[in-house]
Scaffold this active site. Sequence first.
Site, PDB file in Angstrom:
ATOM      1  N   ARG A  49      29.744 -30.712   3.440  1.00  0.00           N
ATOM      2  CA  ARG A  49      28.905 -31.279   2.385  1.00  0.00           C
ATOM      3  C   ARG A  49      27.516 -31.222   2.984  1.00  0.00           C
ATOM      4  NH1 ARG A  49      25.493 -32.502  -0.767  1.00  0.00           N
ATOM      5  NH2 ARG A  49      25.531 -34.216  -2.271  1.00  0.00           N
ATOM      6  N   HIS A  74      22.090 -34.105   3.577  1.00  0.00           N
ATOM      7  CA  HIS A  74      21.477 -34.697   2.393  1.00  0.00           C
ATOM      8  C   HIS A  74      21.220 -36.187   2.605  1.00  0.00           C
ATOM      9  CE1 HIS A  74      25.729 -35.735   1.989  1.00  0.00           C
ATOM     10  NE2 HIS A  74      25.375 -36.685   1.126  1.00  0.00           N
ATOM     11  N   HIS A  82      20.538 -40.017  -0.083  1.00  0.00           N
ATOM     12  CA  HIS A  82      20.568 -40.581  -1.433  1.00  0.00           C
ATOM     13  C   HIS A  82      19.591 -41.734  -1.566  1.00  0.00           C
ATOM     14  CE1 HIS A  82      24.567 -38.681  -1.734  1.00  0.00           C
ATOM     15  NE2 HIS A  82      24.870 -39.288  -0.599  1.00  0.00           N
ATOM     16  N   GLU A 117      25.973 -45.235   0.084  1.00  0.00           N
ATOM     17  CA  GLU A 117      27.210 -44.459  -0.012  1.00  0.00           C
ATOM     18  C   GLU A 117      28.289 -45.085   0.855  1.00  0.00           C
ATOM     19  OE1 GLU A 117      27.086 -40.056   0.506  1.00  0.00           O
ATOM     20  OE2 GLU A 117      28.444 -40.435   2.198  1.00  0.00           O
ATOM     21  N   HIS A 129      22.470 -37.363   6.340  1.00  0.00           N
ATOM     22  CA  HIS A 129      23.766 -37.211   6.995  1.00  0.00           C
ATOM     23  C   HIS A 129      24.461 -35.947   6.498  1.00  0.00           C
ATOM     24  CE1 HIS A 129      24.360 -39.537   3.275  1.00  0.00           C
ATOM     25  NE2 HIS A 129      25.545 -38.968   3.185  1.00  0.00           N
ATOM     26  N   GLU A 145      25.794 -37.321  -8.589  1.00  0.00           N
ATOM     27  CA  GLU A 145      25.976 -36.578  -7.347  1.00  0.00           C
ATOM     28  C   GLU A 145      25.119 -35.317  -7.301  1.00  0.00           C
ATOM     29  OE1 GLU A 145      27.768 -35.221  -3.656  1.00  0.00           O
ATOM     30  OE2 GLU A 145      27.347 -37.160  -4.594  1.00  0.00           O
TER      31      GLU A 145
END
Length: 469
Positions: free
Chosen positions: A172, A175, A177, A181, A220, A242
Site C-alpha cells: 500500500r 501515504h 491521511h 487510521e 507510513h 480511501e
Amino acid sequence: MKLQFSSSVASLLLILLPLSYAFPARRADESASNPGLKGSKTLIGYSPSEKVGSTTTPDIKYSLLPGQTNDPDIGTWLDFSKVDNPQPIRGDTGGDDPGPRNLNYDRIHSDKLAPPGTDHGATINAQWPMGLSHNRLGIDNAGWARQENTVVMPAATEMAGVDMRLEPAAYRELHWHVASEWSLILNGSCRIQAVNENGETFVDDLTAGDVWFFPPGIPHSIQALDDGVEFLLVFDDGGFNEDNTFLATEVFLHSPKEVLAKNLGVSIADFEDIPDDELYIFKGTPAPKDIEEQNVTTSSGVVPRTKSYSYHFSEQEPHEVAGGSVKIVDPSTFPLASNFSAAVVTVHPGGMREIHWHPSSDEWTFFIKGQGRATIFTAPEAANTFDFMAGDVGYFPQSNSHYIENTGQEDLVFLEVLQASEFTDVALGQWIASTPKQIISDTLKLSDSTLSKLKTEKQYVVAGSTSDE
C-alpha cells in the site's frame, strides 16, 4: 333571424340527444391502426373494454417454516436459506408475495422479509455488505480495496472502513491521511513502517489478529510478507474516502522538478523515472527476512515503545465466557490510539452478544466469520432487525440498544470499534438485575422467581437459546 337558446333549453337538448351525440364515441381505428410509441388518448379513464380487475390469479406455492406460525412477538429467527419461495408472513401478520423479487436477498435477509413482531417504524440503515462496495483493483494483480463510508451508509457519521488485500510483496503505497487510521489484520502478515513529526522511525512485522494505529498526518507504508495480507482499516471520520489519501507519487508528480531537486539536494535528471501516475497498490521487491535490515535511524532515534504504532493483539488471551469469548484493546493497553477502543467477540452457535448499548460512542462493527442478526432499538419506539454475514458492516449509534445473535452453525466472530478512550457498555441484564426488585416488579411485572434468576455481573456473551418453539 338568429335563434337564441337559453341555458335551460340547451341542457334539455343535451339530455334528449342520443348519448353518442352528447359524448362522441372513440374512433375504432384511432389506436388500433397505429398506436405509435406513446399509445393513444383513448386509453385515458374508463376501460374501453369495460373489463375490471385482473383476469388471472397468481398461483403462489409455498410452505411456512415452523417459526413462521408462532406469535410474531416471539421473533424466532427464520432460516430461509433452503426455502424455495420464502414469504413475508409471521403468525397472523403479513401476506404472500407473488413478485417481482430477488429470492437470493430474501433468503439471506429473513428478518427484513418477515421481521419480528417487535420491530416497529424505521431506524437507521444499520447494515452495509462490503460485497456491494465498488472494488478498486491494484496494478499487476497486487491486490484490491473496497470501502464503506457515508456515501453508502449515511448514518455512519463517526467512522468509515476499508477492507484491503495485498498479495505477497505488494505495497500500500507510502501515504498519509487527514483522519486517524486504526487497523486489524484479518489474515496473513505484513511489515509496517512510519516516520513521525520528530523524525523518529518505526518498523514492525505483524500477523493475523494484530493491530496498528497511525495518527493523522503520519506518513507510513504497508508491505505484505510471503503469505500476503488482508486487513481492515477504520477511520475516525464517516465521510472518509480511501481514494483521497496523500500519496508519495502524487507529491512528486505535482511539485516542480526544480523545486524537488533543490529540496532534496539532487539534480533534476534524477526524477526522470518517477511514475507518471499514482501506484496505490502495487508489487515491489520482497521485504528482507531480517527486519533489522530496514531499521533506519536518525539523530532522533526510534519511536519509543510507549508511543508504538503497533499492538500485538494476536498474543492477547481472550476472556472466556459461557457463550463465547471477548478480547478488548483500548488506550489502557495501546496508549497511542487515544480514541480507539475495540473488542473482538466470538459467539458460539446458539449464543448472543448480550443486549447492550455504548453510552459514549457509536459502535462500528465488522463481521469477520459466521452469520448473525441484530435488532437496533432507537428511542422512543423504533426497532429494526438486520441479518449479517461475514464481510458486512454494522453500525449502532450511541446509546441505541442492540444485541448480536449467532444464527449459524459455526462460531460468529465480529469486531466492535468505538470512538472512546475506554471500551465500555451498559448491559441490559446487569442493569435490571442490579436495580431493586420492587422497582423492576412494579415497572415490568416480572415475578420474584424470574428476578431471582438474573445475574448482576455483565455477561458479554450469553450461551444457548431461549426459544420456545
